[in-house]
Design an enzyme around this catalytic site. Structure first.
Site, PDB file in Angstrom:
ATOM      1  CD  GLU A  86       9.776  -0.664   9.293  1.00  0.00           C
ATOM      2  OE1 GLU A  86       9.739  -0.326  10.496  1.00  0.00           O
ATOM      3  OE2 GLU A  86      10.399  -1.662   8.873  1.00  0.00           O
TER       4      GLU A  86
ATOM      5  CB  CYS B  55      14.577   1.663   4.281  1.00  0.00           C
ATOM      6  SG  CYS B  55      14.919   0.525   2.928  1.00  0.00           S
TER       7      CYS B  55
ATOM      8  CG  HIS C 175      11.993  -2.836   5.775  1.00  0.00           C
ATOM      9  ND1 HIS C 175      12.091  -1.893   6.777  1.00  0.00           N
ATOM     10  CD2 HIS C 175      13.035  -2.584   4.921  1.00  0.00           C
ATOM     11  CE1 HIS C 175      13.135  -1.106   6.537  1.00  0.00           C
ATOM     12  NE2 HIS C 175      13.725  -1.495   5.417  1.00  0.00           N
TER      13      HIS C 175
HETATM   14  N1  PCA Z   1      16.797  -1.631   2.114  1.00  0.00           N
HETATM   15  C1  PCA Z   1      17.696  -0.723   2.798  1.00  0.00           C
HETATM   16  C2  PCA Z   1      17.898   0.425   1.846  1.00  0.00           C
HETATM   17  C3  PCA Z   1      17.361  -0.030   0.537  1.00  0.00           C
HETATM   18  C4  PCA Z   1      16.632  -1.264   0.823  1.00  0.00           C
HETATM   19  O1  PCA Z   1      15.941  -1.908   0.006  1.00  0.00           O
HETATM   20  C5  PCA Z   1      17.201  -0.319   4.179  1.00  0.00           C
HETATM   21  O2  PCA Z   1      16.478  -1.100   4.825  1.00  0.00           O
HETATM   22  O3  PCA Z   1      17.530   0.762   4.656  1.00  0.00           O
END
Ligand code: PCA
Length: 189
Positions: free
Chosen positions: A81, A144, A166
Protein backbone atom coordinates in the site's frame (compact mmCIF):
# COMPACT_ATOMS: atom_id res chain seq x y z
CA UNK A 1 25.16 -5.86 6.79
CA UNK A 2 23.68 -4.17 9.84
CA UNK A 3 21.24 -6.17 11.95
CA UNK A 4 17.81 -4.59 11.89
CA UNK A 5 14.61 -5.12 13.83
CA UNK A 6 11.24 -5.55 12.13
CA UNK A 7 7.89 -5.57 13.88
CA UNK A 8 5.55 -7.50 11.58
CA UNK A 9 1.84 -7.78 12.26
CA UNK A 10 -1.08 -9.87 10.97
CA UNK A 11 -4.78 -9.79 11.83
CA UNK A 12 -7.21 -12.15 13.53
CA UNK A 13 -10.17 -13.36 11.39
CA UNK A 14 -13.11 -11.02 10.70
CA UNK A 15 -16.36 -10.95 8.76
CA UNK A 16 -17.40 -14.31 7.33
CA UNK A 17 -13.90 -15.87 7.20
CA UNK A 18 -12.68 -18.11 10.02
CA UNK A 19 -9.00 -17.78 9.11
CA UNK A 20 -7.01 -14.70 8.23
CA UNK A 21 -4.15 -15.47 5.81
CA UNK A 22 -2.36 -12.31 6.92
CA UNK A 23 -1.63 -13.82 10.33
CA UNK A 24 -1.14 -17.34 8.93
CA UNK A 25 1.52 -16.01 6.51
CA UNK A 26 3.24 -13.78 9.10
CA UNK A 27 3.28 -16.62 11.63
CA UNK A 28 4.90 -18.97 9.08
CA UNK A 29 7.84 -16.63 8.40
CA UNK A 30 11.27 -17.50 9.83
CA UNK A 31 12.60 -15.40 12.72
CA UNK A 32 15.35 -13.99 10.51
CA UNK A 33 15.12 -12.78 6.89
CA UNK A 34 18.33 -11.27 5.51
CA UNK A 35 19.40 -8.51 7.87
CA UNK A 36 15.98 -8.40 9.56
CA UNK A 37 15.10 -10.00 12.91
CA UNK A 38 11.33 -10.38 13.06
CA UNK A 39 8.98 -9.84 16.00
CA UNK A 40 5.49 -11.11 15.10
CA UNK A 41 2.26 -9.67 16.48
CA UNK A 42 -1.35 -10.76 15.91
CA UNK A 43 -3.77 -7.84 16.09
CA UNK A 44 -7.52 -7.57 16.73
CA UNK A 45 -9.68 -6.25 13.88
CA UNK A 46 -10.69 -3.16 15.86
CA UNK A 47 -10.45 0.49 14.90
CA UNK A 48 -7.98 2.28 17.15
CA UNK A 49 -7.14 -0.73 19.32
CA UNK A 50 -5.09 -2.55 16.66
CA UNK A 51 -2.95 0.56 16.19
CA UNK A 52 -2.67 1.22 19.94
CA UNK A 53 -1.38 -2.33 20.55
CA UNK A 54 1.07 -2.14 17.64
CA UNK A 55 2.33 1.28 18.78
CA UNK A 56 2.87 0.15 22.36
CA UNK A 57 4.80 -2.95 21.24
CA UNK A 58 6.83 -0.74 18.87
CA UNK A 59 7.57 1.72 21.69
CA UNK A 60 9.06 -1.13 23.75
CA UNK A 61 10.83 -2.88 20.84
CA UNK A 62 12.09 0.24 19.08
CA UNK A 63 12.14 -1.46 15.67
CA UNK A 64 13.72 0.01 12.53
CA UNK A 65 10.52 -0.73 10.62
CA UNK A 66 6.93 -1.85 11.13
CA UNK A 67 5.34 -3.92 8.37
CA UNK A 68 1.63 -4.64 8.78
CA UNK A 69 -0.16 -7.32 6.79
CA UNK A 70 -3.89 -7.73 6.22
CA UNK A 71 -6.42 -9.60 4.09
CA UNK A 72 -8.01 -7.94 1.04
CA UNK A 73 -10.73 -10.47 0.23
CA UNK A 74 -11.63 -8.97 -3.15
CA UNK A 75 -8.10 -8.83 -4.56
CA UNK A 76 -6.19 -11.51 -6.45
CA UNK A 77 -2.72 -9.93 -6.18
CA UNK A 78 -0.45 -9.11 -3.27
CA UNK A 79 -0.71 -5.35 -2.86
CA UNK A 80 1.79 -3.21 -0.96
CA UNK A 81 0.00 0.00 0.00
CA UNK A 82 1.37 3.40 -1.04
CA UNK A 83 -0.78 5.54 1.27
CA UNK A 84 -2.85 5.64 4.45
CA UNK A 85 -6.04 7.73 4.45
CA UNK A 86 -7.56 9.66 7.38
CA UNK A 87 -10.94 7.98 7.07
CA UNK A 88 -12.95 5.19 8.67
CA UNK A 89 -15.80 4.05 6.47
CA UNK A 90 -17.07 0.50 6.04
CA UNK A 91 -20.35 -1.36 5.60
CA UNK A 92 -19.31 -3.94 8.20
CA UNK A 93 -18.57 -3.28 11.88
CA UNK A 94 -15.18 -4.10 13.37
CA UNK A 95 -14.79 -7.11 15.69
CA UNK A 96 -15.85 -4.94 18.67
CA UNK A 97 -19.08 -3.95 16.91
CA UNK A 98 -18.03 -0.43 15.95
CA UNK A 99 -19.52 0.78 12.68
CA UNK A 100 -17.91 3.82 11.04
CA UNK A 101 -19.32 5.98 8.25
CA UNK A 102 -16.88 8.63 7.09
CA UNK A 103 -15.25 9.32 10.46
CA UNK A 104 -11.63 10.52 10.65
CA UNK A 105 -8.96 8.23 12.08
CA UNK A 106 -7.52 11.34 13.76
CA UNK A 107 -9.43 14.66 13.62
CA UNK A 108 -6.15 16.58 13.82
CA UNK A 109 -4.22 14.49 11.30
CA UNK A 110 -3.49 15.21 7.63
CA UNK A 111 -5.83 13.78 4.96
CA UNK A 112 -3.32 11.15 3.89
CA UNK A 113 0.23 9.98 4.62
CA UNK A 114 2.50 8.12 2.22
CA UNK A 115 4.11 4.84 3.30
CA UNK A 116 7.69 5.31 4.48
CA UNK A 117 9.10 1.96 3.30
CA UNK A 118 10.09 1.41 -0.38
CA UNK A 119 6.73 -0.06 -1.45
CA UNK A 120 7.50 0.20 -5.17
CA UNK A 121 10.72 -1.83 -4.82
CA UNK A 122 8.90 -4.29 -2.55
CA UNK A 123 6.21 -4.76 -5.23
CA UNK A 124 8.84 -5.42 -7.90
CA UNK A 125 10.64 -7.91 -5.62
CA UNK A 126 7.38 -9.84 -5.11
CA UNK A 127 6.74 -9.95 -8.86
CA UNK A 128 10.31 -11.16 -9.44
CA UNK A 129 9.40 -14.23 -7.34
CA UNK A 130 6.58 -15.00 -9.78
CA UNK A 131 3.85 -13.98 -7.31
CA UNK A 132 1.22 -11.59 -8.73
CA UNK A 133 1.62 -8.15 -7.15
CA UNK A 134 0.66 -4.55 -7.78
CA UNK A 135 1.31 -1.29 -5.96
CA UNK A 136 -2.01 -0.18 -4.45
CA UNK A 137 -3.07 3.42 -3.87
CA UNK A 138 -5.80 2.62 -1.38
CA UNK A 139 -5.71 0.36 1.66
CA UNK A 140 -9.49 0.77 1.88
CA UNK A 141 -11.19 2.60 4.74
CA UNK A 142 -11.58 -0.26 7.23
CA UNK A 143 -9.29 -1.44 10.04
CA UNK A 144 -6.24 -2.15 7.82
CA UNK A 145 -6.15 1.44 6.62
CA UNK A 146 -6.84 2.63 10.19
CA UNK A 147 -3.76 0.73 11.36
CA UNK A 148 -1.56 1.95 8.50
CA UNK A 149 -2.60 5.60 8.82
CA UNK A 150 -2.31 5.57 12.64
CA UNK A 151 1.20 4.10 12.61
CA UNK A 152 2.38 6.43 9.83
CA UNK A 153 1.10 9.39 11.88
CA UNK A 154 2.56 8.04 15.12
CA UNK A 155 6.03 7.55 13.61
CA UNK A 156 6.07 10.58 11.30
CA UNK A 157 9.35 12.47 11.77
CA UNK A 158 10.92 9.50 13.59
CA UNK A 159 13.39 6.97 12.12
CA UNK A 160 10.74 4.20 12.35
CA UNK A 161 9.48 3.39 8.86
CA UNK A 162 6.03 1.94 8.24
CA UNK A 163 4.22 0.12 5.45
CA UNK A 164 1.32 -2.25 4.86
CA UNK A 165 0.80 -5.21 2.53
CA UNK A 166 -2.59 -6.74 1.67
CA UNK A 167 -2.69 -10.43 0.74
CA UNK A 168 -5.58 -12.26 -1.02
CA UNK A 169 -7.75 -15.05 0.39
CA UNK A 170 -6.08 -18.47 0.52
CA UNK A 171 -8.56 -19.84 -2.04
CA UNK A 172 -7.44 -17.08 -4.43
CA UNK A 173 -3.67 -17.23 -3.80
CA UNK A 174 -2.06 -20.18 -1.96
CA UNK A 175 -0.67 -19.26 1.45
CA UNK A 176 2.78 -20.43 0.30
CA UNK A 177 2.73 -17.64 -2.32
CA UNK A 178 1.79 -15.02 0.28
CA UNK A 179 4.65 -16.27 2.46
CA UNK A 180 7.08 -16.02 -0.48
CA UNK A 181 5.75 -12.53 -1.26
CA UNK A 182 6.31 -11.29 2.31
CA UNK A 183 9.81 -12.79 2.35
CA UNK A 184 10.71 -11.06 -0.93
CA UNK A 185 9.19 -7.78 0.27
CA UNK A 186 11.23 -7.86 3.50
CA UNK A 187 14.42 -8.65 1.59
CA UNK A 188 13.73 -5.57 -0.57
CA UNK A 189 13.41 -3.15 2.37
N1 PCA B 1 -8.34 -6.95 6.49
C1 PCA B 1 -9.23 -5.85 6.82
C2 PCA B 1 -9.07 -5.64 8.30
C3 PCA B 1 -8.34 -6.83 8.80
C4 PCA B 1 -7.86 -7.53 7.61
O1 PCA B 1 -7.11 -8.53 7.60
C5 PCA B 1 -8.98 -4.61 5.97
O2 PCA B 1 -8.53 -4.73 4.82
O3 PCA B 1 -9.25 -3.50 6.41
Amino acid sequence: MDAKTLLITGFEPFGTEDRNPSWEAVNALPAQIGQWTLTKLRLPVEYGRAAAIAASVADALRPDAVLCVGLAAGRNEVTPEAVGLNMRDASIADNAGLLCAGDPVDPNGPAAIFSTLPVRAMTEAIKAQGVPARLSYTAGTYVCNDLLYSLLLRFLDTPVRVAFIHVPLERTLPLSDSIRALTAAIEAI
